[in-house]
Scaffold this motif. Structure first.
Motif, PDB file in Angstrom:
ATOM      1  N   GLU A 191       0.822  -1.215   0.000  1.00  0.00           N
ATOM      2  CA  GLU A 191       0.000   0.000   0.000  1.00  0.00           C
ATOM      3  C   GLU A 191       0.852   1.259   0.000  1.00  0.00           C
ATOM      4  N   ARG A 192       1.964   1.228   0.735  1.00  0.00           N
ATOM      5  CA  ARG A 192       2.808   2.422   0.852  1.00  0.00           C
ATOM      6  C   ARG A 192       3.645   2.696  -0.381  1.00  0.00           C
ATOM      7  N   VAL A 193       4.286   1.660  -0.951  1.00  0.00           N
ATOM      8  CA  VAL A 193       5.249   1.917  -2.028  1.00  0.00           C
ATOM      9  C   VAL A 193       4.845   1.347  -3.383  1.00  0.00           C
ATOM     10  N   GLY A 194       3.809   0.533  -3.433  1.00  0.00           N
ATOM     11  CA  GLY A 194       3.329   0.007  -4.703  1.00  0.00           C
ATOM     12  C   GLY A 194       3.841  -1.396  -4.999  1.00  0.00           C
ATOM     13  N   HIS A 195       3.193  -2.017  -5.961  1.00  0.00           N
ATOM     14  CA  HIS A 195       3.488  -3.400  -6.316  1.00  0.00           C
ATOM     15  C   HIS A 195       4.878  -3.576  -6.928  1.00  0.00           C
ATOM     16  N   VAL A 196       5.225  -2.716  -7.857  1.00  0.00           N
ATOM     17  CA  VAL A 196       6.491  -2.882  -8.580  1.00  0.00           C
ATOM     18  C   VAL A 196       7.677  -2.749  -7.640  1.00  0.00           C
ATOM     19  N   ARG A 197       7.683  -1.690  -6.844  1.00  0.00           N
ATOM     20  CA  ARG A 197       8.802  -1.478  -5.924  1.00  0.00           C
ATOM     21  C   ARG A 197       8.867  -2.570  -4.851  1.00  0.00           C
ATOM     22  N   THR A 198       7.718  -2.981  -4.370  1.00  0.00           N
ATOM     23  CA  THR A 198       7.701  -4.043  -3.362  1.00  0.00           C
ATOM     24  C   THR A 198       8.234  -5.347  -3.938  1.00  0.00           C
ATOM     25  N   PHE A 199       7.751  -5.714  -5.132  1.00  0.00           N
ATOM     26  CA  PHE A 199       8.211  -6.948  -5.761  1.00  0.00           C
ATOM     27  C   PHE A 199       9.717  -6.906  -5.992  1.00  0.00           C
ATOM     28  N   SER A 200      10.206  -5.797  -6.503  1.00  0.00           N
ATOM     29  CA  SER A 200      11.642  -5.671  -6.779  1.00  0.00           C
ATOM     30  C   SER A 200      12.472  -5.751  -5.504  1.00  0.00           C
ATOM     31  N   ALA A 201      12.055  -5.034  -4.487  1.00  0.00           N
ATOM     32  CA  ALA A 201      12.813  -5.015  -3.238  1.00  0.00           C
ATOM     33  C   ALA A 201      12.810  -6.382  -2.560  1.00  0.00           C
ATOM     34  N   LEU A 202      11.669  -7.024  -2.525  1.00  0.00           N
ATOM     35  CA  LEU A 202      11.585  -8.324  -1.856  1.00  0.00           C
ATOM     36  C   LEU A 202      12.324  -9.408  -2.632  1.00  0.00           C
ATOM     37  N   ALA A 203      12.259  -9.376  -3.953  1.00  0.00           N
ATOM     38  CA  ALA A 203      12.998 -10.359  -4.750  1.00  0.00           C
ATOM     39  C   ALA A 203      14.500 -10.175  -4.563  1.00  0.00           C
ATOM     40  N   SER A 204      14.959  -8.940  -4.532  1.00  0.00           N
ATOM     41  CA  SER A 204      16.382  -8.674  -4.320  1.00  0.00           C
ATOM     42  C   SER A 204      16.826  -9.090  -2.923  1.00  0.00           C
ATOM     43  N   THR A 205      16.003  -8.802  -1.934  1.00  0.00           N
ATOM     44  CA  THR A 205      16.341  -9.173  -0.564  1.00  0.00           C
ATOM     45  C   THR A 205      16.373 -10.688  -0.394  1.00  0.00           C
ATOM     46  N   ALA A 206      15.420 -11.381  -0.997  1.00  0.00           N
ATOM     47  CA  ALA A 206      15.406 -12.847  -0.930  1.00  0.00           C
ATOM     48  C   ALA A 206      16.651 -13.428  -1.593  1.00  0.00           C
ATOM     49  N   SER A 207      17.068 -12.848  -2.699  1.00  0.00           N
ATOM     50  CA  SER A 207      18.288 -13.316  -3.369  1.00  0.00           C
ATOM     51  C   SER A 207      19.519 -13.086  -2.505  1.00  0.00           C
ATOM     52  N   ALA A 208      19.585 -11.935  -1.870  1.00  0.00           N
ATOM     53  CA  ALA A 208      20.726 -11.635  -1.002  1.00  0.00           C
ATOM     54  C   ALA A 208      20.739 -12.539   0.230  1.00  0.00           C
ATOM     55  N   ALA A 209      19.566 -12.808   0.785  1.00  0.00           N
ATOM     56  CA  ALA A 209      19.494 -13.682   1.961  1.00  0.00           C
ATOM     57  C   ALA A 209      19.953 -15.094   1.620  1.00  0.00           C
ATOM     58  N   THR A 210      19.701 -15.520   0.404  1.00  0.00           N
ATOM     59  CA  THR A 210      20.155 -16.843  -0.033  1.00  0.00           C
ATOM     60  C   THR A 210      21.674 -16.920  -0.029  1.00  0.00           C
ATOM     61  N   LEU A 211      22.326 -15.852  -0.396  1.00  0.00           N
ATOM     62  CA  LEU A 211      23.792 -15.839  -0.444  1.00  0.00           C
ATOM     63  C   LEU A 211      24.424 -15.882   0.941  1.00  0.00           C
ATOM     64  N   VAL A 212      23.672 -15.475   1.959  1.00  0.00           N
ATOM     65  CA  VAL A 212      24.195 -15.506   3.327  1.00  0.00           C
ATOM     66  C   VAL A 212      24.535 -16.933   3.741  1.00  0.00           C
ATOM     67  N   HIS A 213      23.781 -17.899   3.249  1.00  0.00           N
ATOM     68  CA  HIS A 213      24.036 -19.301   3.603  1.00  0.00           C
ATOM     69  C   HIS A 213      25.408 -19.759   3.118  1.00  0.00           C
ATOM     70  N   LEU A 214      25.898 -19.155   2.068  1.00  0.00           N
ATOM     71  CA  LEU A 214      27.225 -19.507   1.556  1.00  0.00           C
ATOM     72  C   LEU A 214      28.340 -18.845   2.344  1.00  0.00           C
ATOM     73  N   ILE A 215      28.067 -17.669   2.872  1.00  0.00           N
ATOM     74  CA  ILE A 215      29.096 -16.871   3.519  1.00  0.00           C
ATOM     75  C   ILE A 215      29.312 -17.280   4.968  1.00  0.00           C
ATOM     76  N   VAL A 216      28.225 -17.529   5.690  1.00  0.00           N
ATOM     77  CA  VAL A 216      28.307 -17.823   7.114  1.00  0.00           C
ATOM     78  C   VAL A 216      27.727 -19.215   7.377  1.00  0.00           C
ATOM     79  N   ILE A 217      28.515 -20.075   7.984  1.00  0.00           N
ATOM     80  CA  ILE A 217      28.062 -21.428   8.320  1.00  0.00           C
ATOM     81  C   ILE A 217      27.757 -21.460   9.818  1.00  0.00           C
ATOM     82  N   ASP A 218      26.548 -21.054  10.158  1.00  0.00           N
ATOM     83  CA  ASP A 218      26.115 -21.015  11.545  1.00  0.00           C
ATOM     84  C   ASP A 218      24.598 -21.207  11.573  1.00  0.00           C
TER      85      ASP A 218
END
Length: 118
Positions: free
Chosen positions: A66-93
């Protein structure tokens, strides 16, 4: 009409690819956690972190759209999900993996809401 179909197909293809990669990530994380010696309880907590994040995201992401719109939300969340996936490679904890998997779940809840309400 053609433009709408093109836009819709691009959106659904992107979401399809994200869901396919999320399914693969879930399978691979369980195997990797076993290889790293996390134990059954830690592995279960890592895997359930996704659903904890999904629960939180389903409650909070509607307001984000509602605040930022569909396009910006989709883009931000997809990018964040991709970055969070990479954390599993960097830190083994296990604790970091639970947090990263929760972030991924949060993002996927928002992505689902964005796609469904577009």
């Amino acid at each position: 009409m053609t433009r709408t179909l093109f836009t819709l197909s691009a959106l659904l293809l992107g979401y399809f690819m994200l869901q396919m990669s999320n399914g693969l990530q879930g399978s691979l994380l369980a195997v990797r956690a076993d290889i790293e010696g996390f134990g059954a309880t830690a592995t279960g907590l890592v895997m359930s972190g996704f659903f904890a994040g999904m629960s939180a995201g389903s409650l909070l992401c509607g307001r984000l759209i509602e605040r930022v719109g569909h396009v910006r939300t989709f883009s931000a969340l997809a990018s964040t999900a991709s970055a969070a996936t990479l954390v599993h490679l960097i830190v083994i904890d296990p604790v970091v993996w639970i947090a990263a998997r929760s972030v991924t779940g949060f993002c996927f809840a928002g992505l689902l809401i964005a796609v469904e309400s577009w």
